[in-house]
Design an enzyme around this catalytic site. Sequence first.
Site, PDB file in Angstrom:
ATOM      1  N   ARG A 113      10.947  73.258  -5.742  1.00  0.00           N
ATOM      2  CA  ARG A 113       9.974  73.390  -4.550  1.00  0.00           C
ATOM      3  C   ARG A 113      10.547  72.608  -3.502  1.00  0.00           C
ATOM      4  O   ARG A 113      11.091  71.349  -3.715  1.00  0.00           O
ATOM      5  CB  ARG A 113       8.495  73.033  -4.653  1.00  0.00           C
ATOM      6  CG  ARG A 113       8.126  71.672  -4.948  1.00  0.00           C
ATOM      7  CD  ARG A 113       7.875  70.665  -3.993  1.00  0.00           C
ATOM      8  NE  ARG A 113       7.436  69.685  -4.560  1.00  0.00           N
ATOM      9  CZ  ARG A 113       7.555  68.107  -3.872  1.00  0.00           C
ATOM     10  NH1 ARG A 113       8.285  68.163  -3.091  1.00  0.00           N
ATOM     11  NH2 ARG A 113       6.975  66.984  -4.533  1.00  0.00           N
ATOM     12  N   GLU A 212      -0.717  69.643   0.265  1.00  0.00           N
ATOM     13  CA  GLU A 212      -0.690  67.976   0.280  1.00  0.00           C
ATOM     14  C   GLU A 212       0.390  68.122   1.869  1.00  0.00           C
ATOM     15  O   GLU A 212       0.207  67.000   2.314  1.00  0.00           O
ATOM     16  CB  GLU A 212       0.222  67.309  -0.693  1.00  0.00           C
ATOM     17  CG  GLU A 212       0.668  65.768  -0.277  1.00  0.00           C
ATOM     18  CD  GLU A 212       1.193  65.220  -1.387  1.00  0.00           C
ATOM     19  OE1 GLU A 212       1.052  65.464  -2.650  1.00  0.00           O
ATOM     20  OE2 GLU A 212       2.075  64.380  -1.293  1.00  0.00           O
ATOM     21  N   ARG A 216       4.344  74.345   0.809  1.00  0.00           N
ATOM     22  CA  ARG A 216       5.116  73.861  -0.282  1.00  0.00           C
ATOM     23  C   ARG A 216       5.726  75.059  -0.657  1.00  0.00           C
ATOM     24  O   ARG A 216       5.008  75.986  -0.987  1.00  0.00           O
ATOM     25  CB  ARG A 216       4.463  73.378  -1.335  1.00  0.00           C
ATOM     26  CG  ARG A 216       3.899  71.976  -1.266  1.00  0.00           C
ATOM     27  CD  ARG A 216       4.699  70.788  -1.404  1.00  0.00           C
ATOM     28  NE  ARG A 216       4.439  69.662  -1.033  1.00  0.00           N
ATOM     29  CZ  ARG A 216       4.146  68.660  -1.890  1.00  0.00           C
ATOM     30  NH1 ARG A 216       4.051  68.984  -3.178  1.00  0.00           N
ATOM     31  NH2 ARG A 216       4.022  67.579  -1.760  1.00  0.00           N
ATOM     32  N   ARG A 267      11.686  68.963  -5.005  1.00  0.00           N
ATOM     33  CA  ARG A 267      11.451  68.598  -6.511  1.00  0.00           C
ATOM     34  C   ARG A 267      12.213  69.782  -7.466  1.00  0.00           C
ATOM     35  O   ARG A 267      11.444  71.114  -7.366  1.00  0.00           O
ATOM     36  CB  ARG A 267      10.204  68.422  -6.916  1.00  0.00           C
ATOM     37  CG  ARG A 267      10.142  67.738  -8.322  1.00  0.00           C
ATOM     38  CD  ARG A 267       8.575  67.089  -8.262  1.00  0.00           C
ATOM     39  NE  ARG A 267       7.669  67.749  -9.353  1.00  0.00           N
ATOM     40  CZ  ARG A 267       7.667  68.000 -10.592  1.00  0.00           C
ATOM     41  NH1 ARG A 267       8.539  67.200 -11.432  1.00  0.00           N
ATOM     42  NH2 ARG A 267       7.026  68.880 -11.293  1.00  0.00           N
ATOM     43  N   GLU A 301       2.694  65.343 -12.514  1.00  0.00           N
ATOM     44  CA  GLU A 301       2.504  64.024 -12.180  1.00  0.00           C
ATOM     45  C   GLU A 301       1.222  63.269 -12.743  1.00  0.00           C
ATOM     46  O   GLU A 301       0.262  64.178 -12.827  1.00  0.00           O
ATOM     47  CB  GLU A 301       2.381  63.869 -10.452  1.00  0.00           C
ATOM     48  CG  GLU A 301       2.472  62.577 -10.106  1.00  0.00           C
ATOM     49  CD  GLU A 301       2.104  62.536  -8.606  1.00  0.00           C
ATOM     50  OE1 GLU A 301       1.838  63.557  -8.320  1.00  0.00           O
ATOM     51  OE2 GLU A 301       2.719  61.744  -7.807  1.00  0.00           O
TER      52      GLU A 301
HETATM   53  N1  DAR Z   1      -0.842  59.082  -5.914  1.00  0.00           N
HETATM   54  C1  DAR Z   1      -0.215  58.590  -4.690  1.00  0.00           C
HETATM   55  C2  DAR Z   1       1.148  59.154  -4.294  1.00  0.00           C
HETATM   56  C3  DAR Z   1       2.281  59.278  -5.199  1.00  0.00           C
HETATM   57  C4  DAR Z   1       3.323  60.314  -4.955  1.00  0.00           C
HETATM   58  N2  DAR Z   1       2.988  61.575  -5.346  1.00  0.00           N
HETATM   59  C5  DAR Z   1       2.494  62.569  -4.339  1.00  0.00           C
HETATM   60  N3  DAR Z   1       2.857  62.430  -3.093  1.00  0.00           N
HETATM   61  N4  DAR Z   1       1.942  63.777  -4.715  1.00  0.00           N
HETATM   62  C6  DAR Z   1       0.157  57.077  -5.155  1.00  0.00           C
HETATM   63  O1  DAR Z   1       0.418  56.389  -4.141  1.00  0.00           O
HETATM   64  O2  DAR Z   1       0.293  56.768  -6.108  1.00  0.00           O
END
Ligand code: DAR
Length: 352
Positions: A113, A212, A216, A267, A301
């Site tokens: 992506r 976000e 995307r 990514r 994540e």
């Molecule tokens: N959770 C936020 C963003 C971390 C990076 N991940 C994203 N952008 N989806 C942090 O400051 O941990």
Amino acid sequence: MTAEPGLPFHVTSCSKIKQYLTLKRYNDLKEIRTPSGYSLDQAIRSGIENPDSNIGIYAGDMESYDCFAPVLLPIIEDYHHLDPGWSHKPGLQEVVLPDLDPEQRFIRSSRIRVARNLGKFPFSGNMTPDQRLELEKTVKHAFRNLPEKLSGTYTAFTDLNEKQFHALLKKGLAFRKGDRFMDAAGINRDYPLGRGIFTSRDNIIRVWVNEEDHLRIIAQSPGGDIANVFNRLIQMIKALGDKLDFAFDPKKGFLTTCPTNIGTAMRAGVHIHLEKLEQNLSFLETITRDHHLQIRGTGGEKTAVEKAVFDISNARRLGISANTILKDLHGGLQAIIQAEQKSRSFSGPGLG
Ligand code: DAR
């Protein structure tokens, strides 16, 4: 590390904003507003409310990267491990690479992506309801004018009832509200207004709208033919790029809501089943580190690994080209599959 007196960071926080937003920088920047009216307090709200943030700051528009550069630049150079004189590396060319796992013994799926934002709009945490609807209308027009081979359908979540939405969610054709980090940054505001997903007729390309980031652009497919997935993605990126003005900076690359995504904003990863390497994580971590890859849990994540299915993707986004990212991934997966095969041959699949 303790925050400087006067800055409201939690004593337990290890975020990059706590590390780099000094009291002097805060006082120098706190009255500044970007052209869309975005402030430093808005940018760091997520990191203040979530002490376990890794980063803790989000951009509210492309100008945030200049207005708040004194705190954003050191965070970017640290997070992306950049050498002095760094710069975005352009380059998005179709590739020819062998499928590493044609029998699909290891790689369950490939997903690549990119994030893209439209420069003339504020970013997702800083949009009014009307701006989200205008953004959606703008990209829907672009979807309707794609070349035939990339054509597909756009589904606005507000057109769906609860049952229809959850049916799409189960197929990966919808996305929920973002996590608490995104919530505190304003990214989830007015959800599901202006949100939706474009899906190509062959189901390989999807485009999330107003998540976000504004877009995307995703290519995914079962198995490990990452070159084919990459090539399909490039065709879509170029087709949309011909119609939309993406937020771009020659040095920082494509600008995104989160500074961790700038540059290629790509990514590229796979879901891979590693029943043996799961028992030798330090070896897996060595291979991924050597190939500039990162390991995430099965759900991505901040999730756990389930049934030995790992999400492995590029660790670098900025300072290298998208084609280098793909070569890193291909080379790393080759090494991982060889190591897993060797471990399985010693002890047999599924044996202790
Ligand atoms: N959770 C936020 C963003 C971390 C990076 N991940 C994203 N952008 N989806 C942090 O400051 O941990």
